[in-house]
Design a protein around this motif. Structure first.
Motif, PDB file in Angstrom:
ATOM      1  N   ALA A 102       9.396 -14.054  -6.709  1.00 37.28           N
ATOM      2  CA  ALA A 102       9.960 -12.924  -7.446  1.00 37.28           C
ATOM      3  C   ALA A 102       8.888 -12.233  -8.289  1.00 37.28           C
ATOM      4  N   PHE A 103       8.044 -13.017  -8.927  1.00 37.34           N
ATOM      5  CA  PHE A 103       6.939 -12.497  -9.735  1.00 37.34           C
ATOM      6  C   PHE A 103       5.995 -11.655  -8.881  1.00 37.34           C
ATOM      7  N   TYR A 104       5.670 -12.141  -7.707  1.00 39.92           N
ATOM      8  CA  TYR A 104       4.766 -11.440  -6.793  1.00 39.92           C
ATOM      9  C   TYR A 104       5.350 -10.091  -6.369  1.00 39.92           C
ATOM     10  N   LEU A 105       6.622 -10.107  -5.977  1.00 44.87           N
ATOM     11  CA  LEU A 105       7.265  -8.873  -5.519  1.00 44.87           C
ATOM     12  C   LEU A 105       7.411  -7.863  -6.657  1.00 44.87           C
ATOM     13  N   LEU A 106       7.792  -8.344  -7.842  1.00 47.66           N
ATOM     14  CA  LEU A 106       7.915  -7.446  -8.992  1.00 47.66           C
ATOM     15  C   LEU A 106       6.564  -6.835  -9.362  1.00 47.66           C
ATOM     16  N   SER A 107       5.508  -7.640  -9.274  1.00 42.06           N
ATOM     17  CA  SER A 107       4.167  -7.113  -9.562  1.00 42.06           C
ATOM     18  C   SER A 107       3.788  -6.038  -8.549  1.00 42.06           C
ATOM     19  N   GLY A 110       5.871  -2.897  -9.254  1.00 42.24           N
ATOM     20  CA  GLY A 110       5.338  -2.260 -10.464  1.00 42.24           C
ATOM     21  C   GLY A 110       4.008  -1.584 -10.206  1.00 42.24           C
ATOM     22  N   ALA A 111       3.156  -2.209  -9.386  1.00 47.67           N
ATOM     23  CA  ALA A 111       1.868  -1.606  -9.049  1.00 47.67           C
ATOM     24  C   ALA A 111       2.066  -0.299  -8.283  1.00 47.67           C
ATOM     25  N   ASP A 112       3.002  -0.294  -7.339  1.00 56.97           N
ATOM     26  CA  ASP A 112       3.294   0.935  -6.605  1.00 56.97           C
ATOM     27  C   ASP A 112       3.791   2.032  -7.543  1.00 56.97           C
ATOM     28  N   LEU A 113       4.626   1.649  -8.499  1.00 55.22           N
ATOM     29  CA  LEU A 113       5.147   2.639  -9.448  1.00 55.22           C
ATOM     30  C   LEU A 113       4.037   3.182 -10.340  1.00 55.22           C
ATOM     31  N   ALA A 114       3.068   2.330 -10.694  1.00 54.92           N
ATOM     32  CA  ALA A 114       1.927   2.803 -11.488  1.00 54.92           C
ATOM     33  C   ALA A 114       1.116   3.810 -10.689  1.00 54.92           C
ATOM     34  N   GLN A 115       0.906   3.527  -9.411  1.00 59.92           N
ATOM     35  CA  GLN A 115       0.180   4.477  -8.562  1.00 59.92           C
ATOM     36  C   GLN A 115       0.986   5.760  -8.389  1.00 59.92           C
ATOM     37  N   VAL A 127      -0.847   1.653   0.597  1.00 56.30           N
ATOM     38  CA  VAL A 127      -0.537   0.395   1.284  1.00 56.30           C
ATOM     39  C   VAL A 127      -1.438  -0.701   0.739  1.00 56.30           C
ATOM     40  N   GLY A 128      -1.003  -1.935   0.920  1.00 59.03           N
ATOM     41  CA  GLY A 128      -1.846  -3.066   0.554  1.00 59.03           C
ATOM     42  C   GLY A 128      -1.202  -3.990  -0.444  1.00 59.03           C
ATOM     43  N   ALA A 129      -1.607  -5.255  -0.372  1.00 60.48           N
ATOM     44  CA  ALA A 129      -1.077  -6.288  -1.263  1.00 60.48           C
ATOM     45  C   ALA A 129      -1.838  -6.365  -2.574  1.00 60.48           C
ATOM     46  N   SER A 130      -2.865  -5.539  -2.739  1.00 59.22           N
ATOM     47  CA  SER A 130      -3.748  -5.708  -3.892  1.00 59.22           C
ATOM     48  C   SER A 130      -3.048  -5.507  -5.226  1.00 59.22           C
ATOM     49  N   GLY A 131      -2.039  -4.643  -5.293  1.00 58.18           N
ATOM     50  CA  GLY A 131      -1.324  -4.466  -6.549  1.00 58.18           C
ATOM     51  C   GLY A 131      -0.557  -5.718  -6.935  1.00 58.18           C
ATOM     52  N   PRO A 186      -5.480  11.540  -7.210  1.00 61.84           N
ATOM     53  CA  PRO A 186      -4.340  10.937  -6.505  1.00 61.84           C
ATOM     54  C   PRO A 186      -4.061  11.574  -5.146  1.00 61.84           C
ATOM     55  N   ASN A 187      -4.605  12.757  -4.926  1.00 63.54           N
ATOM     56  CA  ASN A 187      -4.408  13.437  -3.643  1.00 63.54           C
ATOM     57  C   ASN A 187      -5.580  13.226  -2.688  1.00 63.54           C
ATOM     58  N   GLY A 188      -6.550  12.434  -3.132  1.00 61.36           N
ATOM     59  CA  GLY A 188      -7.763  12.297  -2.344  1.00 61.36           C
ATOM     60  C   GLY A 188      -7.858  11.032  -1.520  1.00 61.36           C
ATOM     61  N   GLY A 189      -6.918  10.121  -1.659  1.00 60.82           N
ATOM     62  CA  GLY A 189      -6.979   8.880  -0.905  1.00 60.82           C
ATOM     63  C   GLY A 189      -7.992   7.923  -1.506  1.00 60.82           C
ATOM     64  N   GLY A 190      -8.365   6.903  -0.743  1.00 63.57           N
ATOM     65  CA  GLY A 190      -9.319   5.915  -1.230  1.00 63.57           C
ATOM     66  C   GLY A 190      -8.627   4.756  -1.923  1.00 63.57           C
ATOM     67  N   VAL A 191      -9.311   4.156  -2.888  1.00 69.69           N
ATOM     68  CA  VAL A 191      -8.804   2.974  -3.586  1.00 69.69           C
ATOM     69  C   VAL A 191      -7.684   3.355  -4.542  1.00 69.69           C
ATOM     70  N   ALA A 192      -6.598   2.581  -4.519  1.00 67.25           N
ATOM     71  CA  ALA A 192      -5.456   2.830  -5.419  1.00 67.25           C
ATOM     72  C   ALA A 192      -5.715   2.124  -6.753  1.00 67.25           C
ATOM     73  N   TYR A 193      -6.606   2.707  -7.557  1.00 61.01           N
ATOM     74  CA  TYR A 193      -7.028   2.059  -8.798  1.00 61.01           C
ATOM     75  C   TYR A 193      -5.867   1.817  -9.751  1.00 61.01           C
ATOM     76  N   TRP A 194      -4.944   2.786  -9.850  1.00 60.67           N
ATOM     77  CA  TRP A 194      -3.858   2.621 -10.809  1.00 60.67           C
ATOM     78  C   TRP A 194      -2.857   1.569 -10.345  1.00 60.67           C
ATOM     79  N   ALA A 195      -2.744   1.359  -9.044  1.00 61.34           N
ATOM     80  CA  ALA A 195      -1.920   0.249  -8.551  1.00 61.34           C
ATOM     81  C   ALA A 195      -2.537  -1.074  -8.975  1.00 61.34           C
ATOM     82  N   HIS A 196      -3.846  -1.170  -8.892  1.00 64.91           N
ATOM     83  CA  HIS A 196      -4.528  -2.401  -9.301  1.00 64.91           C
ATOM     84  C   HIS A 196      -4.361  -2.648 -10.801  1.00 64.91           C
ATOM     85  N   ALA A 197      -4.677  -1.631 -11.596  1.00 61.02           N
ATOM     86  CA  ALA A 197      -4.584  -1.786 -13.053  1.00 61.02           C
ATOM     87  C   ALA A 197      -3.142  -2.033 -13.482  1.00 61.02           C
TER      88      ALA A 197
END
Length: 247
Positions: A102-107, A110-115, A127-131, A186-197
């Protein structure tokens, strides 16, 4: 510079961590086999990746979950699974399998929402599990700030493995995500930094109740910020390859 292992062995089998790694690998392999043309690939991303513009339009909310099991390439997958393998087992052991899932999925959500918040009208797929894994890292930092993590440092032709406390490695990683996010388009693609943070912060916050229950700073005093069991000990074996001297 990236981690290759920690000195924090889990004392139970991390079945959920292994299952999450397996699911991510299976989804990636499915993509290689089934998504053989651009039209099919684009449709797959449209249906299952998190696209902020679609969320803003009130569409495809399930993509906040499905997107965290998708990866854009082999190195993307391999890097994320390495981080999950290093840090996930200890958090699963501390939380228990179901709470950890549950913790993993919520994180991840939440990461997707931050992005999403960084560019609600963006049509770039996330896409990606990094968040979600960033959430695991945030929780790990809170629970084990002094656990040793072996870092592989590569400087052109120089290679060196050395241990550092997790707060240095994870703190530096988090700082880099924040700095990357400030200058990201956010329109340029690349690394989803805000999802990570965002995932990192959410994971840290979600771990706070467990840390407080263990005694908060008293837990750190009792363990000195290390794992509540002996550190793993590693040593490098001498190579069997003979050394050839110059003439």
């Amino acid at each position: 510079m990236f981690p290759i292992r920690d000195h924090n062995p889990s004392e139970s089998t991390p079945y959920v961590t292994y299952a999450l790694i397996a699911i991510n690998v299976i989804v990636y392999l499915y993509g290689l086999v089934a998504l053989t043309d651009d039209a099919t690939l684009n449709r797959f991303y449209y249906d299952y990746a998190m696209i902020p513009a679609r969320i803003t339009a009130g569409e495809n909310y399930p993509s906040l979950v499905t997107s965290i099991f998708m990866h854009a390439g082999f190195m993307h997958l391999a890097g994320n699974m390495l981080f999950l393998w290093i840090f996930g087992d200890n958090m699963e052991e501390e939380m228990g399998p179901i709470p950890f899932l549950a913790f993993y999925l919520l994180s991840g959500v939440g990461a997707d929402l931050a992005q999403y918040a960084s560019g609600p009208t963006s049509q770039v797929a996330t896409v990606g599990a990094s968040g979600a894994i960033a959430g695991v890292m945030g929780g790990y930092l809170l629970m084990f700030p002094k656990a040793k993590v072996d870092i592989l440092l590569i400087l052109i032709v120089f290679f060196k493995i050395f241990p550092v406390p997790s707060w240095i490695m994870l703190g530096l990683w988090f700082l880099l995500q924040l700095l990357g996010g400030v200058g990201a388009d956010p329109n340029g693609g690349g690394v989803a930094y805000w999802a990570h943070a965002g995932g990192f912060i959410i994971g840290f916050v979600l771990t706070l109740p467990m840390w407080l229950k263990r005694g908060a700073a008293g837990y750190w005093d009792a363990t000195d910020g290390h794992p509540p069991h002996p550190d793993a000990q590693y040593r490098f074996q001498k190579s069997s390859i003979p050394v050839v001297k110059r003439r």
